[in-house]
Motif scaffolding. Structure first.
Motif, PDB file in Angstrom:
ATOM      1  N   LEU A 129     -17.067 -44.730  81.839  1.00 52.69           N
ATOM      2  CA  LEU A 129     -15.987 -45.578  82.145  1.00 52.69           C
ATOM      3  C   LEU A 129     -15.887 -46.091  83.634  1.00 52.69           C
ATOM      4  O   LEU A 129     -15.484 -47.256  83.439  1.00 52.69           O
ATOM      5  N   LEU A 130     -16.255 -45.300  84.544  1.00 55.43           N
ATOM      6  CA  LEU A 130     -16.046 -45.759  85.931  1.00 55.43           C
ATOM      7  C   LEU A 130     -17.316 -46.852  85.940  1.00 55.43           C
ATOM      8  O   LEU A 130     -16.774 -47.994  86.480  1.00 55.43           O
ATOM      9  N   GLU A 131     -18.417 -46.815  85.370  1.00 60.07           N
ATOM     10  CA  GLU A 131     -19.349 -47.870  85.263  1.00 60.07           C
ATOM     11  C   GLU A 131     -18.870 -49.228  84.975  1.00 60.07           C
ATOM     12  O   GLU A 131     -18.936 -50.334  85.406  1.00 60.07           O
ATOM     13  N   ARG A 132     -18.012 -49.071  83.611  1.00 63.64           N
ATOM     14  CA  ARG A 132     -17.728 -50.158  82.895  1.00 63.64           C
ATOM     15  C   ARG A 132     -16.485 -50.992  83.848  1.00 63.64           C
ATOM     16  O   ARG A 132     -16.310 -52.142  83.877  1.00 63.64           O
ATOM     17  N   ILE A 133     -15.416 -50.104  84.289  1.00 64.74           N
ATOM     18  CA  ILE A 133     -14.563 -50.541  85.096  1.00 64.74           C
ATOM     19  C   ILE A 133     -15.021 -51.248  86.417  1.00 64.74           C
ATOM     20  O   ILE A 133     -14.293 -52.290  86.632  1.00 64.74           O
ATOM     21  N   ALA A 134     -16.038 -50.798  87.004  1.00 64.16           N
ATOM     22  CA  ALA A 134     -16.598 -51.296  88.269  1.00 64.16           C
ATOM     23  C   ALA A 134     -17.181 -52.589  87.821  1.00 64.16           C
ATOM     24  O   ALA A 134     -16.995 -53.524  88.833  1.00 64.16           O
ATOM     25  N   ILE A 135     -17.795 -52.876  87.073  1.00 66.96           N
ATOM     26  CA  ILE A 135     -18.458 -53.988  86.414  1.00 66.96           C
ATOM     27  C   ILE A 135     -17.529 -55.199  86.049  1.00 66.96           C
ATOM     28  O   ILE A 135     -17.553 -56.147  86.413  1.00 66.96           O
ATOM     29  N   ARG A 136     -16.441 -54.300  85.385  1.00 63.18           N
ATOM     30  CA  ARG A 136     -15.485 -55.490  84.876  1.00 63.18           C
ATOM     31  C   ARG A 136     -14.526 -56.084  86.059  1.00 63.18           C
ATOM     32  O   ARG A 136     -14.311 -57.389  86.191  1.00 63.18           O
TER      33      ARG A 136
END
Length: 356
Positions: A129-136
Motif C-alpha cells: 500500500l505504501l509503495e502504491r501511494i508513494a508512486i501515485r
C-alpha cells in the motif's frame, strides 16, 4: 526554496539508505535552499509521542509525531517534500501533502513487491500500500537502474516521464596507494548484508570451489554472529559480521575484487565504496552501479542469467589474464566522481525542475 526531507535518519547500522538521507541533508543545504530533516518515533509505543512528539536530534534534524509533522510543514511553508526512504508512517502524509498542493519526490531504494514476494504477512500488505501511494502521489520518482525502471513500469501504471535516475555515492576521497597484485591469495569481497537471504553467497562459493590454480580468500561480510573460517581445497572463506569505519576501510585496502551475484539490488553502495579503494568490481549487468562500469576498463560485467560467464571471469583473474592494476586505478577514478556531494547537486536540479 524550502525543502523538507522525511525518512529514516538513524539506525543501528549505517545502511545505504541512511547514508543517502544524511548526504542529502548535508549537501543540499545551501544559500538558496532551506532544509529540515524530519524522522519518526519508530520504536516508541507511546501513542501521544507518535502523534504529537517533537524532539530535536541535532541542528536541522527533528523527530516528530504525525500531527506534529503536518504542523511543521504548514508553519515552515514547505515548497517540496522529499521522502528519502519509504516508511509506513508516511502513508497519510502523501495524501495530506497532495491536498496541501506541496510538491513531492520519493526515492525508491528498492521495490517492495519484488523484495517481499515470499512474505505472506500483514506487513507486506501495508508495504505494498505504501509503495502504491508513494508512486501515485509523488511528482517525481528517483531510482537507480534501467532494470528497476522496467520492473516498476511493468507492475504499476506509471509514466516513464515521472522517473529520474540517481546513484548512491561515496565520501570524497583523496588519492589511494596503488593496489598490489595478489601474490599469496586473490582476496575477494562479498556483501551478504542483513536477513536470511544469502544474496547468492552459496552460489558464489560453488563457483569459487571450481576455480583452479590460485589460492582464493573470500570474505563474506554481514550476517555472521561471530568470525568463522572455513577451508576447502584452494578456497578459504571468512564469515564476518557487519563492519564500518576504519575496520571496513582496512578490508577494502587489502581486497582485490568485489563480486556481486545476480540478486535483485538496485545499486550496491558497498561495491562503489570498494571501488573508491581500487577494488575491481565484478557485477551483473542490471544493477545500478553497472551503468558506470565499462567492461574491461574499470571493472568486469557478466550477464545476470549466465553464471558461466562469472565463472570464466574469475578463472581469468586467477590466471592473471586481466591487468588488475589498470582496472583498479580506473575503478577508483570512477568512484571518485560519484561522490555524495555530486549526487546532491544532481538531486537539487530535480527540485528546481518541479518547482518553477
Amino acid at each position: 526554496m524550502r525543502v523538507c526531507f522525511i525518512g529514516r535518519y538513524y539506525h543501528e547500522y549505517v545502511t545505504a539508505p541512511i547514508k543517502y538521507s544524511r548526504a542529502l541533508r548535508s549537501y543540499v543545504n545551501a544559500d538558496d535552499v532551506e532544509t529540515i530533516f524530519i524522522t519518526y518515533f519508530f520504536d516508541c509505543r507511546n501513542i501521544l509521542k507518535k502523534l504529537l512528539g517533537n524532539e530535536t536530534l541535532e541542528r536541522g534534524v527533528v523527530k516528530c509525531g504525525i500531527l506534529r509533522i503536518v504542523l511543521k510543514l504548514l508553519k515552515c511553508k514547505i515548497e517540496l517534500v522529499h521522502f528519502t526512504t519509504l516508511e509506513r508512517f508516511e502513508i497519510p502524509l502523501f495524501i495530506i501533502l497532495k491536498l496541501m498542493g506541496v510538491k513531492v519526490i520519493s526515492t525508491l531504494h528498492g521495490l517492495f513487491y519484488a523484495e517481499t514476494e515470499n512474505d505472506n504477512t500483514c506487513g507486506r500488505l501495508i508495504d505494498l500500500l505504501l509503495e502504491r501511494i508513494a508512486i501515485r502521489f509523488s511528482d517525481l520518482l528517483l531510482i537507480y537502474s534501467q532494470y528497476q525502471a522496467e520492473r516498476l513500469t511493468g507492475k504499476y501504471n506509471i509514466r516513464r516521464a515521472k522517473i529520474r535516475f540517481i546513484y548512491n555515492g561515496v565520501e570524497s576521497v583523496s588519492s589511494k596507494d596503488e593496489k598490489q597484485i595478489f601474490k599469496d591469495a586473490l582476496r575477494i569481497l562479498f556483501y551478504k548484508g542483513f536477513g536470511d537471504n544469502d544474496r547468492g553467497l552459496n552460489q558464489l562459493i560453488g563457483i569459487l570451489t571450481g576455480i583452479r590454480g590460485a589460492q582464493l580468500l573470500l570474505t563474506a561480510l554481514g550476517g555472521a554472529e561471530k568470525r568463522t573460517v572455513q577451508k576447502t581445497k584452494n578456497l578459504i572463506i571468512v564469515y564476518e559480521g557487519f563492519m564500518q569505519g576504519n575496520e571496513l576501510n582496512d578490508l577494502f585496502k587489502e581486497a582485490h575484487v568485489v563480486i556481486k551475484m545476480p540478486f535483485f539490488e538496485t545499486f550496491s553502495t558497498f561495491t562503489l565504496e570498494a571501488m573508491s579503494y581500487g577494488v575491481t568490481p565484478v557485477v551483473p549487468d542490471f544493477i545500478g552501479v553497472s551503468r558506470f562500469i565499462t567492461n574491461g576498463k574499470n571493472g568486469l560485467k557478466y550477464h545476470a542469467d549466465r553464471s558461466i560467464e562469472l565463472r570464466e571471469i574469475i578463472q581469468k583473474i586467477a590466471d592473471g589474464n586481466y591487468n588488475l592494476n589498470e582496472l583498479s586505478a580506473n575503478a577508483a577514478d570512477t568512484a571518485r566522481r560519484l561522490t555524495w556531494e555530486n549526487m546532491a547537486v544532481q538531486t537539487k536540479e530535480f527540485y528546481e525542475e518541479i518547482i518553477k
